[in-house]
Scaffold this active site. Sequence first.
Site, PDB file in Angstrom:
ATOM      1  CE  LYS A  28      -3.426  -1.092   2.569  1.00 57.64           C
ATOM      2  NZ  LYS A  28      -4.428  -1.270   3.682  1.00 57.64           N
ATOM      3  NE  ARG A  97      -5.273   3.542   3.790  1.00 56.22           N
ATOM      4  CZ  ARG A  97      -5.086   3.596   2.235  1.00 56.22           C
ATOM      5  NH1 ARG A  97      -4.584   4.716   1.865  1.00 56.22           N
ATOM      6  NH2 ARG A  97      -5.807   2.622   1.378  1.00 56.22           N
ATOM      7  N   GLY A 106      -6.282 -10.580   7.567  1.00 58.08           N
ATOM      8  CA  GLY A 106      -5.712 -10.942   9.179  1.00 58.08           C
ATOM      9  C   GLY A 106      -5.462 -10.242   9.704  1.00 58.08           C
ATOM     10  CG  MET A 108      -5.303  -3.198  13.158  1.00 54.62           C
ATOM     11  SD  MET A 108      -3.955  -2.193  13.792  1.00 54.62           S
ATOM     12  CE  MET A 108      -4.157  -0.005  11.896  1.00 54.62           C
ATOM     13  NE  ARG A 341      -6.474  -4.383  -3.548  1.00 55.07           N
ATOM     14  CZ  ARG A 341      -6.929  -4.168  -2.928  1.00 55.07           C
ATOM     15  NH1 ARG A 341      -6.106  -4.304  -1.060  1.00 55.07           N
ATOM     16  NH2 ARG A 341      -8.034  -4.297  -2.251  1.00 55.07           N
ATOM     17  CG  HIS A 457      -9.596 -47.289 -10.554  1.00 49.47           C
ATOM     18  ND1 HIS A 457     -11.057 -46.949 -11.197  1.00 49.47           N
ATOM     19  CD2 HIS A 457      -9.214 -48.059 -11.716  1.00 49.47           C
ATOM     20  CE1 HIS A 457     -11.573 -48.108 -12.223  1.00 49.47           C
ATOM     21  NE2 HIS A 457     -10.040 -48.309 -12.949  1.00 49.47           N
ATOM     22  NE  ARG A 563      -3.325 -45.360 -17.052  1.00 50.99           N
ATOM     23  CZ  ARG A 563      -3.141 -44.403 -17.216  1.00 50.99           C
ATOM     24  NH1 ARG A 563      -4.217 -44.043 -17.895  1.00 50.99           N
ATOM     25  NH2 ARG A 563      -3.271 -43.578 -16.932  1.00 50.99           N
ATOM     26  CB  SER A 773       8.046 -43.930 -20.182  1.00 45.84           C
ATOM     27  OG  SER A 773       6.863 -42.964 -19.945  1.00 45.84           O
ATOM     28  CB  THR A 776       5.875 -40.240 -11.479  1.00 50.35           C
ATOM     29  OG1 THR A 776       5.093 -40.017 -12.702  1.00 50.35           O
ATOM     30  CG2 THR A 776       7.321 -39.770 -12.155  1.00 50.35           C
ATOM     31  CB  CYS A 840       3.765 -41.451 -19.369  1.00 51.82           C
ATOM     32  SG  CYS A 840       3.894 -42.948 -17.651  1.00 51.82           S
ATOM     33  CE1 TYR A 860       6.449 -38.792 -23.406  1.00 49.30           C
ATOM     34  CE2 TYR A 860       8.346 -39.549 -24.192  1.00 49.30           C
ATOM     35  CZ  TYR A 860       7.375 -40.296 -23.873  1.00 49.30           C
ATOM     36  OH  TYR A 860       7.636 -41.796 -23.439  1.00 49.30           O
TER      37      TYR A 860
END
Length: 886
Positions: A28, A97, A106, A108, A341, A457, A563, A773, A776, A840, A860
């Site tokens: 501000k 302010r 939160g 003042m 802002r 799933h 798959r 591939s 993960t 993948c 990729y």
Amino acid sequence: MTDKKFVYFFGDNQTEGSNKMKHLLGGKGANLAEMANLGVPVPPGFTISTEACVLYMKNNDYPDGMWEEIDKNIDKLEKSTGKRFGDPDNPLLTSVRSGAPISMPGMMDTVLNLGLNDDTVKGLAKKTDNERFAYDSYRRFIMMFSDVVLGIDTSEFENLIQQKKDELGVTEDTELDTEAMKELVDKFKATYKDKTGSDFPQEIKQQLQMSINAVFNSWNNDRAKKYRQLNKISDELGTAVNVQAMVFGNMGETSGTGVAFTRNPATGEQEFYGEYLTNAQGEDVVAGIRTPKPIKSLKENMPDVYRQLDDITQKLEQHYKDMQDIEFTIEMGTLYMLQTRNAKRTAAAALKVAVDMVNENLIDKKTAIMRLKPSQIDQVLHPMIDPESELDLLSTGLAASPGAAVGKVVFSAEHAEEMANKNEDIILVRTETSPEDIGGMHAARGVLTVRGGMTSHAAVVARGMGKPCVCGCDGITIDMKKGQFTAKGYTVKEGECISIDGSEGKIYIGEAELKIPTVSEELETMLQWADEVRKLKVRTNADTPEDATLAREFGAEGIGLCRTEHMFFGDDRIPVVREMIMADNKEDRENALQKLQPMQKDDFLAIFRAMDGYPITIRLLDPPLHEFLPKYEELIEKVKKLESEGGSQEEIDKVNNLLRNVSALTETNPMLGHRGCRLGITYPEIYEMQVKAIIEAACELTSEGMNVIPEIMIPLVSNEKELDFVKKTVTQTAESIMKEKCIDISYLCGTMIELPRAALTADRIAKGAEFFSFGTNDLTQTTFGFSRDDAGKFLPLYIDKGILNNDPFAVLDQEGVGELMKIGIDKGRSSRPDIKIGICGEHGGDPESIRFSYEAGLNYVSCSPYRVPIARLASAQAVLQEEEED
Ligand code: ADP
Ligand code: MG
Ligand code: MG
């Protein structure tokens, strides 16, 4: 005295700060200084720095010299305004302010009209010849000071105002006359004394000191601390305090106050957008006490002010090169700016504003790319619950797959398909889903499960299908017998309507209004700009031609994971698949496989067609075979039912036979069981059939003139000998088909790296693998030793207690899983330098993981179709972030 400077003046051509000093002056304060530097009318004032706050917190005392500096700045402010603190003839009034470097709820709130006391209020009345205004300001001050500085509940004061209104038979604050205001001031002071035991402070310096303390202390109140902890904001930042000369919007009908946006923050439309109130001060507009008027009517009421405001806001937008959110006050026809802002905005507005600003030559493409959060693309692409609709929240779960859906509750996949065939919109509600539920999920508008995490799933499949899904919603209890579920005291019967919001993880009772967005021209433009920048390729995970086509529309450059198991679940296939599984000799199994082969070939033909010219990674069968059989408990029930209803012995035998097979195939820990290449080694004929289907389809399309690039991927390899063994089946089968058809297909054969041992021995594996591939999902599961289907029981607590920052199945664990990936990449490239490497898992669509993948040197990423646009943007951002850091 130190030589450190703690206080910075702004306004009246003596501004010391600027927008570059946000860290020191807070957002501000820095922007007030910047506006003053730009020649925008800003009431003068001064900012006490965040450093003063930090030192005050640390030493429990003001830093040396701070008050001397404040006194000097008060002098300056008095000279500049011609008014003085406590001067009964011409009193200076200020606001106090708070303003941290990062905007933070939160903290003042603001105190207005500081400087009023029993004397100065009279002076103010005399000087302005407006007694009502003076006492209105005073009662506001007492209330705000009490609330903000001493924490006295505002309802104490609001009740007194209401009483007064009732007494006078009026409804609006503005209808309260001077006498009423005076009485309120007395009553407010009495309340203050009653609550604090002291008189309302008459000494202006004391008023100021108490307010400054309150701002400083609010930095460490519980709400602010919690917020910083959640948002990872450092406690060391501190907040600044702005003390600013008041301007008055409550001096009659030629005065007012308002808030405005330089563009529409909901749509991004180029239009001046805002609201104002006449004869009002500060918070009245936001507080909703009176209904504000649209900014357009200011144009009619005060055309000169409107023109000036319009000019200033345009100037601000040009200067900041971003949409601004501003606060202004008009004092008897004179305009003042009180705040500017960068405006908060919806995803749709963020996109439109960024693209428009490039077209207006205000920002460059790279800036535009960085302005859009990848998650905002999610929001612009999925149907959302109309924010206007007011529905009761039933429960919350994980936001597993974005978008919103409305439909009738159905508890089984079969029933879901039946209802969908009758054109009913339905929501499939299950404790958890399994591959058998795919048809029902496909038929449903959305999916809700009681158990399971972000990679359960249900979550993975729903994301793949682009269906909204809320998972792990343990606040609901399903009672299958009664055909209902209960949550929060509600009972929802099968067939009743609910609404789910998979972007927020929320479930509502009843039918919400849905808003369906389209892929806009702006999104298209933005993604093309991203494509110019990014270096990672973006592929998709797709198992059906529909998904492949959709992903192409979203810009996928191939399939990173197809798959094959989902292809086995069709109505016409599952009996043959079961025949194959239950065959007790090779011959019977081969017979069944021969029936499956043409079906698989059709699948590949369709997918290859959808991806003409782009590589397609096909994973050979991965899950344990019992997933294709009915559930043990269901079969037991069936036998019982047949027996009690006098079913034929033949039928009973059939089910019993199934039962025997199911129990023979049952595993204690299927995730670590007989699956992946282990299946391909024990039953080579299954993979043989799949490779045949792939290569035959490729040959057929190649002879039609299409460019088919299949990449055959072998799952769950942990040892190069497994790969060598299976690869032999692949090569021999492929060679013989190509020879037979006299067509040469340049296919690749590679593997998934999804077990720690595979990553650690990637140099050996790369000798036989033409691509890697990273799977993960499994790699996370096996690195942590967390079963992804059970981790939902403890992961939330882990995150709550700070043991983990994120669900590792949703956000890649860079320290552990990422480290294994790096080892895998290094070792893999050491023995095969040009090896193609991708990812993948579900992480392929997560922006943070994408950045990691880019920096780790992957070629990729691959993700579900709906995440392809996100991945395109995120991988462009990864490049730009790296450039920035260099
Ligand atoms: P917030 O951060 O909650 O918006 P602000 O400090 O911006 O708090 O102030 C709250 C309200 O008080 C705003 O409407 C603002 O315009 C008004 N206000 C603040 N300072 C002054 C001033 N010096 N003169 C008139 N109005 C002011
Ligand atoms: Mg404000
Ligand atoms: Mg896997």
